[in-house]
Structures are given as C-alpha cells and as structure tokens.
Write a protein that holds these residues in place. Structure first.
Motif, mmCIF file in Angstrom:
data_model
loop_
_atom_site.group_PDB
_atom_site.id
_atom_site.type_symbol
_atom_site.label_atom_id
_atom_site.label_comp_id
_atom_site.label_asym_id
_atom_site.label_seq_id
_atom_site.Cartn_x
_atom_site.Cartn_y
_atom_site.Cartn_z
ATOM 1 N N LYS A 1 -4.360 5.368 -7.253
ATOM 2 C CA LYS A 1 -3.631 4.434 -6.405
ATOM 3 C C LYS A 1 -4.116 2.995 -6.588
ATOM 4 C CE LYS A 1 -2.902 3.033 -1.623
ATOM 5 N NZ LYS A 1 -3.180 3.289 -0.190
ATOM 6 N N SER B 1 1.317 8.814 -6.377
ATOM 7 C CA SER B 1 1.497 10.247 -6.169
ATOM 8 C C SER B 1 2.527 10.817 -7.135
ATOM 9 C CB SER B 1 1.933 10.501 -4.721
ATOM 10 O OG SER B 1 2.198 11.874 -4.508
ATOM 11 N N ASP C 1 0.827 -1.205 0.000
ATOM 12 C CA ASP C 1 0.000 0.000 0.000
ATOM 13 C C ASP C 1 0.861 1.255 0.000
ATOM 14 O OD1 ASP C 1 -2.851 -0.703 0.041
ATOM 15 O OD2 ASP C 1 -2.331 -1.818 1.836
ATOM 16 N N GLU D 1 1.022 3.948 -2.937
ATOM 17 C CA GLU D 1 0.668 5.352 -2.681
ATOM 18 C C GLU D 1 1.770 6.292 -3.152
ATOM 19 O OE1 GLU D 1 -0.872 8.148 1.028
ATOM 20 O OE2 GLU D 1 -0.516 6.004 1.315
#
Length: 421
Positions: free
Chosen positions: A18, A12, A4, A8
């Motif tokens: 995501k 970004s 995760d 992320e």
C-alpha cells in the motif's frame, strides 16, 4: 474518497504494498493528473491492465489533450534541458524540452534519463498527459518507455535550442542564447537551502533585451561579458520572459552585437505576446486616465494612497509624486503607458514642486492632470518600455516617451509598399 482509501483498494486489487502504491498515486496527483487516470497509470505499472490495453494507442501530437490520459507518440526531439528541483523533500534532476512530429510540438518532462538527445527520433510509450500553463505536456516516468527509431522523422521545426532573445517565450526549456550582460546586480536571497547569492540583470543581443537570473552567481557573468549560454530556461517575471541560468548551464565566450534600438511592433502584436521587455510602440493618446498628475504614495511600500489610506499599511503620512497613465491606440489595440516622475516632469514642463504650487494656486490638484491632458490627447507618440499583460489589461512602463518625428510621407509610402499598391 481520500488518497489512503484509493491506495488501499488499489493495493489490495493488485497485490502490492500500500505504501508504494500510495507514493505512486501522490506523485501523479501532485502534477495534476486526475485520480481516475492516476489509478489507471498505477495499474499499468504493476501489470493490472487498468481496464484496457497496457500500451496506449499511438496519436499525433496535434491530437494530444490535457484529458488524453496516457498516450504513445513518435516524435523528433527538438530540445533537451536539465534542471534540479525539490520534489517531495528531495533534490531531483529532471530533463525537459520540446518534441515535434509533422502535426505540431509539445513540451515534455522526463523524470529519469532516457538517453535521447536533440535530433533523435523516438517512440515514447505510456507517457501521461497533464496540463501545464494551459497546454498539454507529456510526462515520462518509470512506467514510460522510449525506443530509438532508425529512420529520422522529418518535421517542419528547428532542431536544437539556439534562439535570439526576441524569439524566447515563457516556458521555453533547453534553450541556448548568445548575449551581452548589460546590467548586473548581486543579491542574497532565502533559497531552498538557506541564504543563496545570485546574479540578476539584463541581457542584450541584436534583437532584444531581456531580464535574467544566474542562480549560481558565476564569476564569468559580469557586466559587459559576451557569453554563449547553453541550456537555459525561460519563465515569466513581472509579465515578461526572463532567462534563467541553472547549475547545468554551460557558458563560454562569444562575440555579440547589441542594438541600441528596441524592436518596434504594433500595439496589437505586443498585447498578443502576453508581455515584452524593452519594446517600442507608436500610437495616439486617446485619454489621460484617472490617477495621473499629482498623486500620493505610501512611504513604506510606494503604493498609491487615497484619503491618506494605504491598502497595506493603513493610515500613513503620504509622499507626493507625479505620474501619467496615458491610453495609446494605433488601430490594432490599446495599451496604458505609465510614465514615472522624470518623464512626467518632461511632459508637464515643470518639477514636482512646480506642480504642487500650481495645485495650491488653483486650489485643486486636478489642474496638473488637466494641463498634461491638454498637451498629450490627440497627438501621436513613440513609447519605449516594458510591457505586461494581465486580467486588467496591458500596461507599458515607459522608459522613453516622445512625440513621433517620423516623416508622414515616408510612412505612407512604406505602408503602400507593404500592401503592394
């Protein structure tokens, strides 16, 4: 750092969703792509560059390693097979087979249909490399490109999947065989979609015999049928190659001759192969191993019982049996030949009841193994059976075991002819 967090940060940096980035990472990680290489592959997919050229440098197949990351190769397509797999809960059709250039061959898995066929020359860009059964394999996905080349690449390998049974190896995909169904059994198993009826048995041709599974239980696959089977794959089953027919396998009538003889090879060749079904070796018995003669088996699972204890079922009332484990040597390697009760009774010259009586008279069960050793050790035998190799060594489950009756003079003459003397 968990997936995760990786997803992320990457989403970004790329300005992407995501969830989509995480799904792409999970797809690569599930197929053993290292996390850093997986992140670079995702960057290239979304135009992020990945800290280098978005188009990997072209390499020869011989130079591809599991750690190569993403590569570009120009190659000849040798085979193309199709198979349906369950991937992340969904049924997915993959295409798989073998590619070659002048330097070597490599297997591939394509997660979509790129339109190439056996014989085509293609340049494959941005293919990720993973390790599969100890060897590098190319994975062609959404970020890969395939361009057809106008000039045919000349390679020293056979184009197409036609093979004799003796030439099949575990891991082969997109093969075509012509064989006769020698044995057939219909079974119901718990498949990925519930109870499924399948066929399993033994195929034979002029070169060998191999086990097979027909996952579709076709009506035409019956005992005695002579068939051409296009697009089969081969996997290891109990240490030997096994032919698998899928929903994409096409069958048609064929004319097949089946040899009654098993291929004879040296023990060294058999062991190096990693496993062979229905093979014959010739060797001298060096030793009759412990665990031969009178033994006790678990009535539930058939495993060897010691002091009344089964490893799986604990304390049991064991059943008596006869077995021989004989070490054979032909100068190239050794193998343990394992003989069942019927073959052991032939060697011993008596039945299980006779062996039990002899043990009672001698007040020792070891007397049976000692008698067998006196018969076997130091003599040369011809052994036919199914060979498997694992971390504990090579075992040959014997179907035939007989003293060698070859003419020594003829054998010597043949050996001299082979070495040109």
């Amino acid at each position: 750092m968990d997936i995760d967090t990786h997803a992320e940060e990457l989403a970004s940096a790329l300005g992407e969703d995501k969830a989509e980035v995480k799904r792409d990472l999970e797809n690569l990680l599930e197929y053993s792509v290292p996390i850093d290489e997986a992140k670079q592959s995702v960057r290239r997919k979304y135009g992020g560059g990945g800290g280098g050229d978005a188009s990997p440098s072209a390499v020869d197949i011989a130079d591809v390693r599991p750690e190569s990351g993403n590569v570009t190769v120009t190659a000849r397509v040798l085979t193309v097979g199709r198979r349906s797999i369950r991937y992340q809960g969904d049924d997915t059709v993959i295409r798989e087979g073998e590619l070659a250039d002048e330097t070597g061959t490599i297997s591939y898995t394509a997660w979509q249909d790129f339109g190439f066929e056996p014989g085509d020359t293609v340049t494959i860009g941005n293919a990720s490399v993973r390790e599969w059964e100890g060897e590098p394999e190319l994975n062609l996905g959404e970020s890969s490109s395939v361009a057809m080349e106008g000039e045919t690449l000349d390679v020293p390998y056979e184009v197409g999947g036609d093979r004799d049974l003796v030439d099949l190896s575990a891991g082969d995909r997109g093969r075509t065989v012509e064989a006769k169904v020698l044995e057939l059994e219909q079974r119901t198993i718990d498949g990925r979609d519930g109870e499924t009826t399948i066929h399993s048995g033994v195929l034979g041709d002029e070169t060998a015999r191999l086990p097979f599974t027909d996952w579709q239980a076709r009506e035409e696959v019956v005992e005695g049928a002579e068939l051409r089977m296009e697009d089969v794959y081969v996997r290891e089953f109990r240490g030997v190659p096994s032919v698998n027919l899928t929903e994409f396998t096409e069958t048609s009538p064929a004319s097949v001759e089946v040899s009654d003889e098993a291929p004879r090879v040296s023990i060294g060749e058999a062991v190096t192969s990693g496993g062979m079904y229905d093979v014959e070796v010739l060797g001298n018995v060096l030793e009759v191993r412990d665990g031969s003669g009178l033994i006790e088996r678990c009535p539930e699972c058939g495993r060897l019982v010691q002091n009344g204890q089964c490893r799986s079922h604990g304390q049991v009332d064991p059943e008596d049996d006869l077995r021989i484990k004989a070490i054979l040597d032909d100068g190239t390697a050794t193998v343990t030949a394992i003989l069942d009760r019927d073959l052991t009774e032939e060697i011993y010259g008596g039945t299980l009841e006779d062996a039990l009586e002899a043990a009672r008279d001698a007040m020792s069960r070891d007397v049976v193994a000692d008698d067998i050793a006196e018969t076997l050790v130091g003599r040369e035998f011809r052994v036919r059976g199914h060979l498997s190799v694992d971390e504990y060594g090579a075992n040959l489950d014997a179907t035939e075991f007989a003293a060698n009756d070859d003419d020594p003079a003829a054998r010597a003459a043949g050996l001299l002819e082979e070495v040109g003397a």
